[in-house]
Design an enzyme around this catalytic site. Structure first.
Site, PDB file in Angstrom:
ATOM      1  N   ASP A   1      39.943  38.165  26.795  1.00  0.00           N
ATOM      2  CA  ASP A   1      40.750  38.971  27.712  1.00  0.00           C
ATOM      3  C   ASP A   1      40.933  38.352  29.085  1.00  0.00           C
ATOM      4  O   ASP A   1      41.674  38.884  29.913  1.00  0.00           O
ATOM      5  CB  ASP A   1      40.168  40.380  27.845  1.00  0.00           C
TER       6      ASP A   1
ATOM      7  N   ASP B   1      42.065  38.521  34.064  1.00  0.00           N
ATOM      8  CA  ASP B   1      41.898  39.964  33.934  1.00  0.00           C
ATOM      9  C   ASP B   1      40.960  40.423  35.052  1.00  0.00           C
ATOM     10  O   ASP B   1      41.250  40.231  36.214  1.00  0.00           O
ATOM     11  CB  ASP B   1      41.372  40.303  32.541  1.00  0.00           C
TER      12      ASP B   1
ATOM     13  N   ASP C   1      33.813  43.104  34.309  1.00  0.00           N
ATOM     14  CA  ASP C   1      34.070  44.370  33.626  1.00  0.00           C
ATOM     15  C   ASP C   1      32.824  44.791  32.864  1.00  0.00           C
ATOM     16  O   ASP C   1      32.131  43.952  32.278  1.00  0.00           O
ATOM     17  CB  ASP C   1      35.240  44.249  32.643  1.00  0.00           C
TER      18      ASP C   1
ATOM     19  N   ARG D   1      40.205  48.216  42.878  1.00  0.00           N
ATOM     20  CA  ARG D   1      39.119  48.304  41.895  1.00  0.00           C
ATOM     21  C   ARG D   1      37.864  47.564  42.338  1.00  0.00           C
ATOM     22  O   ARG D   1      37.472  46.571  41.760  1.00  0.00           O
ATOM     23  CB  ARG D   1      39.576  47.796  40.523  1.00  0.00           C
TER      24      ARG D   1
END
Length: 454
Positions: free
Chosen positions: A244, A268, A272, A324
């Protein structure tokens, strides 16, 4: 007429930008439909074991863990430890300026006692030990040409060994990963003493494992790779779909500590954490040049992320970041004493009722922008996504002792933190955001040299 045209052009720009600004592939239903067939019986069994480990790593009283951490910060700054621990680097003083760093950085013999680092983690990842107790594995070869039978001395060979290992590097090197680097449990990647760059290729995959420390490396320009047959342990390899593009992807894993990394510009997310991952501390990092920085929880339908517990401490969120830092679903996120010096949309966001405690951070609001005569500002730190206000007003999002500069502001919600079962050293006692400059002074990779305090 001119004003209407300006507004139309602004909205058109937003429409064009939306796929980029909300493009994390992990949030796509299509991604998961494609990804599921990858989980053969081997990975399904690992997922079962990992789920048990993740629940075992979960803290039933997260407020107590957060409170103990912030109390230790207060003790150091208040002078209960020696002044030398807060030294600024002059006259041979130690350069440690926060409680994680002071655990090891003042020792001139750190290179002969590398595994002491594993005793220094705090926050929700505080039980992480990485490869402590295992042998030292020295990476001597920066190549990554063999994905099924990696060469001895390469990073891929090291991280796919079955037992605990403390992985170091013989010299400074640039490693370009040809495919995602799939790790096994009980590993420490320790870049101290040299300059280690992971760049221009794939990133790290921490999937259905536990006990991982990543320390002292720089990760940038991470790209999507098409997948294929890749080794994931000494005894197994299998087909992988396309990666990803995350710098570090934490997937169904627990007891993870990421410390003193410098990261920028991944396809990305930078970091994460999804699919029930928990017991994670991300500390002393320096992050720049990125859109969607950190995603904690990828799906509104995956309620198992309620066990997610993550500490963000002493990080510097720097130039050219958009949003974020983090964006969370479900779970409990403790953001403590981080420096938020730049963002373009918002700093902290979420949906699906996560608990977010922002404590002693410093937020510097971005400058207002103009589209024609219309002023656009993004000084609000927080963003509740896809939820009506009557719903999110009950979410526990609290700002405690934060410092707000240049118009930045945090929208609180949920009940005040009082009459709760905290210890006497509860989370309210932490130092305010005015101390953040000191606490984050040495975020990112360090220039450690053997024989000297780091």
């Amino acid at each position: 007429m001119e004003r209407s045209l300006n507004i139309f052009l602004f909205l058109l720009c937003l429409a064009i930008m939306t796929p980029t600004l909300n493009a994390n592939i992990l949030e796509s239903d299509e991604y998961w439909k494609e990804e599921r067939p990858e989980f053969d019986s081997y990975w399904q069994e690992r997922a079962k074991v990992a789920k048990q480990d993740n629940h075992a790593a979960y803290f039933p009283d997260p407020y107590a863990v957060s409170g103990n951490f912030t109390a230790s910060i207060s003790e150091i700054i208040a002078g209960k430890s020696t002044r030398r621990n807060l030294g600024g680097g002059k006259g041979g003083e130690c350069l440690a300026t926060n409680p994680i760093d002071r655990c090891w950085r003042c020792d001139p013999n750190w290179a002969n006692n590398r595994q002491k680092l594993a005793d220094c983690v705090q926050g929700f990842g505080r039980n992480t030990r990485g490869g402590k107790g295992g042998p030292i594995y020295v990476v001597t070869d920066p190549s990554d040409n063999e994905l099924l039978n990696p060469k001895v001395g390469t990073l891929r060979h090291a991280v796919t060994r079955n037992g605990p290992l403390w992985i170091t590097f013989a010299r400074s090197m640039l490693i370009t990963l040809q495919q995602e680097l799939i790790m096994t449990s009980n590993k420490t990647i320790d870049g101290r003493g040299v300059d280690v760059y992971i760049a221009n290729g794939a990133g790290f995959t921490i999937q259905f494992i536990k006990n991982v420390i990543i320390h002292g490396i720089k990760i940038y320009n991470i790209q999507v790779r098409e997948g294929g047959m890749i080794i994931d342990s000494e005894s197994h390899y299998g087909i992988r779909t396309r990666s990803d593009g995350d710098g570090i992807s934490i997937f169904g894993s627990s007891n993870i500590w990421i410390d003193h990394v410098s990261m920028r510009n991944c396809s990305d997310g930078l970091i994460d954490a999804i699919m029930g991952s928990t017991a994670i501390t991300i500390s002393n990092g320096h992050f720049t040049d990125h859109n969607e920085v950190m995603l904690f929880g990828a799906s509104d339908s995956y309620s198992d992320d309620k066990i997610m517990q993550i500490t963000l401490a002493f990080n510097h969120f720097g130039k050219r970041l958009v949003q974020r830092m983090p964006r969370a679903r479900f779970g409990f996120v403790h953001c403590v004493n981080n420096a938020y010096t730049h963002w373009e949309m918002y700093a902290i966001g979420g949906s699906m009722n996560p608990t977010i405690i922002s404590e002693g951070n410093r937020f510097i609001g971005p400058e207002n922008k103009f589209v024609g005569k219309d002023q656009i500002n993004a000084k609000e730190v927080t963003k509740r996504e896809y939820t009506e206000e009557k719903v999110w007003t009950s979410w526990q999002w609290r700002s405690i002792n934060d410092e707000f500069l240049n118009g930045a502001f945090f929208v609180n919600s949920g009940p005040e933190l009082k009459n709760r079962p905290f210890s006497r050293k509860d989370m309210i006692t932490a130092k305010p955001g005015s101390y953040v400059g000191r606490l984050t002074r040495y975020s990112g990779i360090l220039g450690c040299r053997v024989g000297q305090p780091c």
